[in-house]
Design a protein around this motif. Structure first.
Motif, PDB file in Angstrom:
ATOM      1  N   GLY A  33      27.207 -32.622 -35.065  1.00 58.86           N
ATOM      2  CA  GLY A  33      27.646 -32.689 -36.463  1.00 58.86           C
ATOM      3  C   GLY A  33      26.971 -33.819 -37.223  1.00 58.86           C
ATOM      4  N   VAL A  34      25.639 -33.822 -37.209  1.00 64.07           N
ATOM      5  CA  VAL A  34      24.896 -34.867 -37.923  1.00 64.07           C
ATOM      6  C   VAL A  34      24.920 -34.529 -39.408  1.00 64.07           C
ATOM      7  CG1 VAL A  34      22.681 -36.006 -38.208  1.00 64.07           C
ATOM      8  CG2 VAL A  34      23.407 -35.235 -35.935  1.00 64.07           C
ATOM      9  N   PHE A  37      28.192 -38.577 -42.893  1.00 66.03           N
ATOM     10  CA  PHE A  37      28.986 -39.676 -42.360  1.00 66.03           C
ATOM     11  C   PHE A  37      28.390 -40.270 -41.071  1.00 66.03           C
ATOM     12  CE2 PHE A  37      32.556 -41.524 -39.989  1.00 66.03           C
ATOM     13  CZ  PHE A  37      32.741 -42.606 -40.826  1.00 66.03           C
ATOM     14  N   HIS A  38      27.993 -39.452 -40.141  1.00 67.30           N
ATOM     15  CA  HIS A  38      27.387 -39.991 -38.911  1.00 67.30           C
ATOM     16  C   HIS A  38      26.177 -40.858 -39.257  1.00 67.30           C
ATOM     17  CE1 HIS A  38      25.665 -40.353 -34.945  1.00 67.30           C
ATOM     18  NE2 HIS A  38      24.531 -39.899 -35.422  1.00 67.30           N
ATOM     19  N   THR A 130      31.238 -35.725 -35.236  1.00 64.44           N
ATOM     20  CA  THR A 130      31.789 -35.679 -36.603  1.00 64.44           C
ATOM     21  C   THR A 130      31.669 -34.220 -37.018  1.00 64.44           C
ATOM     22  OG1 THR A 130      29.635 -36.346 -37.498  1.00 64.44           O
ATOM     23  CG2 THR A 130      31.353 -38.042 -37.421  1.00 64.44           C
ATOM     24  N   ILE A 131      32.647 -33.453 -36.636  1.00 67.15           N
ATOM     25  CA  ILE A 131      32.612 -31.997 -36.848  1.00 67.15           C
ATOM     26  C   ILE A 131      33.638 -31.577 -37.890  1.00 67.15           C
ATOM     27  CG2 ILE A 131      31.633 -31.472 -34.582  1.00 67.15           C
ATOM     28  CD1 ILE A 131      34.435 -30.954 -33.531  1.00 67.15           C
ATOM     29  N   GLY A 135      36.915 -28.650 -37.459  1.00 66.65           N
ATOM     30  CA  GLY A 135      36.213 -28.428 -36.192  1.00 66.65           C
ATOM     31  C   GLY A 135      37.094 -28.588 -34.960  1.00 66.65           C
ATOM     32  N   CYS A 189      34.633 -39.285 -34.057  1.00 69.44           N
ATOM     33  CA  CYS A 189      34.583 -40.189 -35.207  1.00 69.44           C
ATOM     34  C   CYS A 189      35.061 -39.468 -36.457  1.00 69.44           C
ATOM     35  CB  CYS A 189      33.175 -40.722 -35.411  1.00 69.44           C
ATOM     36  SG  CYS A 189      32.595 -41.715 -34.037  1.00 69.44           S
ATOM     37  N   ASP A 190      35.883 -38.451 -36.271  1.00 70.58           N
ATOM     38  CA  ASP A 190      36.434 -37.754 -37.431  1.00 70.58           C
ATOM     39  C   ASP A 190      37.690 -38.457 -37.920  1.00 70.58           C
ATOM     40  OD1 ASP A 190      34.959 -35.322 -38.359  1.00 70.58           O
ATOM     41  OD2 ASP A 190      34.960 -34.957 -36.198  1.00 70.58           O
ATOM     42  N   ASN A 191      37.998 -38.141 -39.183  1.00 70.09           N
ATOM     43  CA  ASN A 191      39.071 -38.801 -39.891  1.00 70.09           C
ATOM     44  C   ASN A 191      40.430 -38.180 -39.572  1.00 70.09           C
ATOM     45  OD1 ASN A 191      39.678 -40.735 -41.687  1.00 70.09           O
ATOM     46  ND2 ASN A 191      38.540 -39.815 -43.382  1.00 70.09           N
ATOM     47  N   VAL A 235      37.824 -44.846 -38.525  1.00 76.41           N
ATOM     48  CA  VAL A 235      36.521 -44.976 -39.188  1.00 76.41           C
ATOM     49  C   VAL A 235      36.724 -45.054 -40.696  1.00 76.41           C
ATOM     50  CG1 VAL A 235      35.268 -43.745 -37.398  1.00 76.41           C
ATOM     51  CG2 VAL A 235      36.239 -42.452 -39.305  1.00 76.41           C
ATOM     52  N   ILE A 238      33.072 -44.746 -47.362  1.00 77.08           N
ATOM     53  CA  ILE A 238      32.948 -43.611 -48.281  1.00 77.08           C
ATOM     54  C   ILE A 238      31.483 -43.187 -48.351  1.00 77.08           C
ATOM     55  CG2 ILE A 238      33.313 -42.776 -50.635  1.00 77.08           C
ATOM     56  CD1 ILE A 238      35.518 -44.947 -50.891  1.00 77.08           C
ATOM     57  N   THR A 239      31.239 -41.931 -48.012  1.00 75.89           N
ATOM     58  CA  THR A 239      29.885 -41.383 -47.964  1.00 75.89           C
ATOM     59  C   THR A 239      29.860 -40.076 -48.748  1.00 75.89           C
ATOM     60  OG1 THR A 239      29.736 -42.276 -45.714  1.00 75.89           O
ATOM     61  CG2 THR A 239      28.024 -40.720 -46.381  1.00 75.89           C
TER      62      THR A 239
HETATM   63  P1  NAD Z   1      28.905 -33.320 -43.944  1.00 80.93           P
HETATM   64  O1  NAD Z   1      29.256 -32.101 -44.679  1.00 80.93           O
HETATM   65  O2  NAD Z   1      27.746 -34.135 -44.400  1.00 80.93           O
HETATM   66  O3  NAD Z   1      28.631 -32.974 -42.415  1.00 80.93           O
HETATM   67  C1  NAD Z   1      29.560 -32.241 -41.682  1.00 80.93           C
HETATM   68  C2  NAD Z   1      28.978 -31.911 -40.332  1.00 80.93           C
HETATM   69  O4  NAD Z   1      30.018 -31.297 -39.572  1.00 80.93           O
HETATM   70  C3  NAD Z   1      27.829 -30.914 -40.388  1.00 80.93           C
HETATM   71  O5  NAD Z   1      26.869 -31.303 -39.453  1.00 80.93           O
HETATM   72  C4  NAD Z   1      28.491 -29.616 -39.975  1.00 80.93           C
HETATM   73  O6  NAD Z   1      27.618 -28.742 -39.324  1.00 80.93           O
HETATM   74  C5  NAD Z   1      29.541 -30.105 -39.010  1.00 80.93           C
HETATM   75  N1  NAD Z   1      30.654 -29.152 -38.857  1.00 80.93           N
HETATM   76  C6  NAD Z   1      31.498 -28.688 -39.802  1.00 80.93           C
HETATM   77  N2  NAD Z   1      32.381 -27.827 -39.267  1.00 80.93           N
HETATM   78  C7  NAD Z   1      32.086 -27.747 -37.946  1.00 80.93           C
HETATM   79  C8  NAD Z   1      32.619 -27.018 -36.847  1.00 80.93           C
HETATM   80  N3  NAD Z   1      33.637 -26.176 -37.003  1.00 80.93           N
HETATM   81  N4  NAD Z   1      32.054 -27.188 -35.637  1.00 80.93           N
HETATM   82  C9  NAD Z   1      30.996 -28.018 -35.474  1.00 80.93           C
HETATM   83  N5  NAD Z   1      30.448 -28.723 -36.465  1.00 80.93           N
HETATM   84  C10 NAD Z   1      30.980 -28.591 -37.684  1.00 80.93           C
HETATM   85  O7  NAD Z   1      30.237 -34.196 -43.940  1.00 80.93           O
HETATM   86  P2  NAD Z   1      30.380 -35.747 -43.557  1.00 80.93           P
HETATM   87  O8  NAD Z   1      30.408 -36.548 -44.807  1.00 80.93           O
HETATM   88  O9  NAD Z   1      29.384 -36.083 -42.528  1.00 80.93           O
HETATM   89  O10 NAD Z   1      31.854 -35.788 -42.973  1.00 80.93           O
HETATM   90  C11 NAD Z   1      32.122 -35.284 -41.694  1.00 80.93           C
HETATM   91  C12 NAD Z   1      33.421 -35.867 -41.207  1.00 80.93           C
HETATM   92  O11 NAD Z   1      33.275 -37.271 -41.068  1.00 80.93           O
HETATM   93  C13 NAD Z   1      34.591 -35.707 -42.147  1.00 80.93           C
HETATM   94  O12 NAD Z   1      35.187 -34.448 -42.047  1.00 80.93           O
HETATM   95  C14 NAD Z   1      35.493 -36.824 -41.678  1.00 80.93           C
HETATM   96  O13 NAD Z   1      36.240 -36.401 -40.559  1.00 80.93           O
HETATM   97  C15 NAD Z   1      34.523 -37.897 -41.254  1.00 80.93           C
HETATM   98  N6  NAD Z   1      34.460 -38.950 -42.283  1.00 80.93           N
HETATM   99  C16 NAD Z   1      33.761 -38.767 -43.440  1.00 80.93           C
HETATM  100  C17 NAD Z   1      33.771 -39.762 -44.418  1.00 80.93           C
HETATM  101  C18 NAD Z   1      33.038 -39.580 -45.727  1.00 80.93           C
HETATM  102  O14 NAD Z   1      33.256 -40.373 -46.647  1.00 80.93           O
HETATM  103  N7  NAD Z   1      32.150 -38.612 -45.877  1.00 80.93           N
HETATM  104  C19 NAD Z   1      34.486 -40.957 -44.198  1.00 80.93           C
HETATM  105  C20 NAD Z   1      35.184 -41.126 -42.992  1.00 80.93           C
HETATM  106  C21 NAD Z   1      35.156 -40.107 -42.059  1.00 80.93           C
END
Ligand code: NAD
Length: 496
Positions: A33-34, A37-38, A130-131, A135, A189-191, A235, A238-239
């Protein structure tokens, strides 16, 4: 020129970049799940360590399992898996750094065997995730594993050729066990509160279903429960989604041609449970907190950060604002939020080791006031029936039980009730977004005649409607919201 190993030297001095030799890095982590956020968080910590001359055996192989990840493959593979992380400061300054810790990217549908090979490689000791919340396939009503997803179903039928993230994790673990290799640690590392526990429970339930389908085989679920570690983490950074303007600004201001940079706020936090039987990078040397127990930090985030979002969104919206930074640049709201955090949120927390709560709440206001982030009130107002019961109601209950203050919290609940009427103070419709929209709006529609109607739903509020101290405050605020409006109600409360 397009970003790449060959062109790194040509970047202007204003762009920070790896000074370590990427060709000597070896993989230690497979990340599923790159996304944004990752790349703004875990990868940034790893890049810091590598820049410091450490942990060069912990490079990342990125994996995408979703059809949409083909875009990430094309972006990263076209630039040697390098990308730019751009920190957006509140004064508009951009601070770019090219991140070097990602050494390969695998788009799983192209070649599932290549993904499994990477995950079975004994040098890999951590698989991080981070799925997104979805996910984990948690059924929202029962809280149990929901195997309805089509990719999961396919992986139940043919576990040897996985499609889902969970399918890759279980098949890779099965192959490692068969090869006599140590399992990897699964680091979510999911929220999600208790993200490691959720990962363990849901992946465990999925493995058990796979076991049921192949009765002859050696079951994985019990082995997984005994041998695989799933550390919890909190984690925070804000991204937002990268925009075309972000890509253009990076090219024009810094001469970096990056197909998919990532942008984020300056603040970053990572509190990680120290449970890595097969080793880990020295994340604490890069600014993460590695602790025994993540729970106090999670409560801090839920009751200060998340509950403050609810405290500002309805009142802010009813006062005519549309963005979080607008609200948090208004001194009236700043006083209100700092007061909620100091007198109602913070007193309910256990000791949070290593955190200065006073500094934390002030820093929250600064983060919310950052105009570059452009977070919307509409986003914060959505799905309130998931948020208020999880984030604010526990604060109210705690304070009622312990004789603590509840006024600001009662105003927040009343402001949600007023917002859910679906009409603003100018008579314009409000688009209420909530999976329980019908119930919530019907209750709000009755409250002018029946003032406690909104509190009736016990699944949201428990028995709060029977607590006189709470209802007295609540009813006073609801009446004032109806008679005087949000801003005047807030002024009376803050200055009164
Ligand atoms: P993003 O849309 O940039 O990336 C999401 C990634 O998750 C993608 O690679 C996608 O393929 C993958 N994904 C989605 N559903 C999936 C599934 N069912 N199985 C496998 N992979 C799946 O989003 P992001 O900004 O990287 O955020 C991802 C997660 O990170 C958030 O849902 C949250 O849990 C956590 N997070 C995000 C933030 C933020 O500010 N963006 C802050 C803290 C935590």
């Amino acid at each position: 020129p397009r970003l790449g190993d060959e062109t790194l030297d040509q970047l202007p001095d204003t762009v920070a970049r790896p000074s370590y030799d990427r060709s000597t890095l070896t993989p230690g982590i497979v990340h599923l799940g790159v996304g944004g956020f990752h790349r703004a968080h875990e990868a940034m910590y790893l890049d810091r360590l590598m820049e410091d001359g450490r942990d060069h055996d912990w490079a990342v192989v990125g994996v995408g399992t979703m059809p949409g990840d083909v875009r990430m493959r094309d972006a990263l593979k076209g630039q040697d898996c390098l990308y730019t992380l751009v920190i957006k400061h509140p004064d508009g300054t951009l601070e770019p750094r090219v991140i070097g810790c990602l050494v390969d990217y695998l788009f799983a549908p192209d070649d599932p065997e290549a993904v499994l090979a990477a995950m079975v490689d004994p040098r890999v000791r951590v698989v991080s995730l981070t799925i997104t919340e979805g996910g984990y396939h948690v059924n929202q009503v029962t809280g149990r594993f929901d195997p309805g997803d089509t990719a999961l179903q396919a992986d139940l039928d043919s576990p040897g050729t996985p499609r889902s993230a969970f399918g890759f994790v279980t098949e890779a673990l099965r192959r490692r066990r068969a090869a006599g290799a140590e399992p990897f640690t699964v680091m979510s590392c999911d929220n999600l509160p208790g993200n490691g526990d959720v990962a363990r429970d849901m992946i465990g339930a999925f493995a058990a279903l796979q076991d049921d389908r192949s009765p002859g085989g050696e079951p994985l679920a019990p082995w997984l429960a005994e041998h695989v570690a799933f550390p919890n983490s909190m984690v925070d950074r804000i991204t937002p989604v990268t925009s075309q303007e972000d890509i253009t600004a990076l090219a024009e201001q810094f001469g970096v041609e990056d197909a998919w940079p990532v942008v984020c706020e300056p603040f970053t936090q990572w509190v990680l449970e120290d449970h890595f039987p097969t080793g880990r990078p020295a994340f604490e040397e890069a600014g993460a907190q590695v602790v025994e127990d993540v729970v106090p930090y999670e409560l801090m985030k839920l009751r200060l950060l998340n509950a403050s979002h609810q405290a500002l969104c309805y009142l802010g919206y009813l006062s005519g604002y549309r963005y979080v930074h607008e609200v948090c640049q208004d001194p009236l709201f700043v006083d209100f939020l700092l007061g909620y955090m100091e007198h109602e949120g913070a007193p309910t927390l256990p000791e949070v080791p290593g955190v200065d709560l006073d500094a934390y709440r002030r820093e929250l206001i600064d983060r919310f006031a950052n105009p570059e982030v452009r977070d919307t009130l509409a986003r914060l107002c959505a799905e309130s029936s998931d948020r208020i019961p999880k984030w604010l109601v526990p604060v109210i209950r705690h304070n009622l039980e312990h004789g603590g203050r509840i006024d600001s919290s009662a105003l927040v609940v009343a402001s949600w009730a007023r917002y859910a009427e679906g009409v603003d103070e100018q008579g314009q419709p409000i688009e209420v977004v909530d999976r329980f929209k019908d119930t919530v709006m019907a209750a709000a529609a009755r409250q002018r005649e029946e003032p406690l109607a909104f509190l009736q739903d016990e699944s949201f509020f428990g028995d709060l409607r029977h607590d006189e101290r709470f209802t007295t405050a609540y009813l006073g605020f609801l009446r004032s919201l109806h008679d005087k409006g949000a801003r005047a109600t807030l002024e009376d409360h803050v200055n009164g």
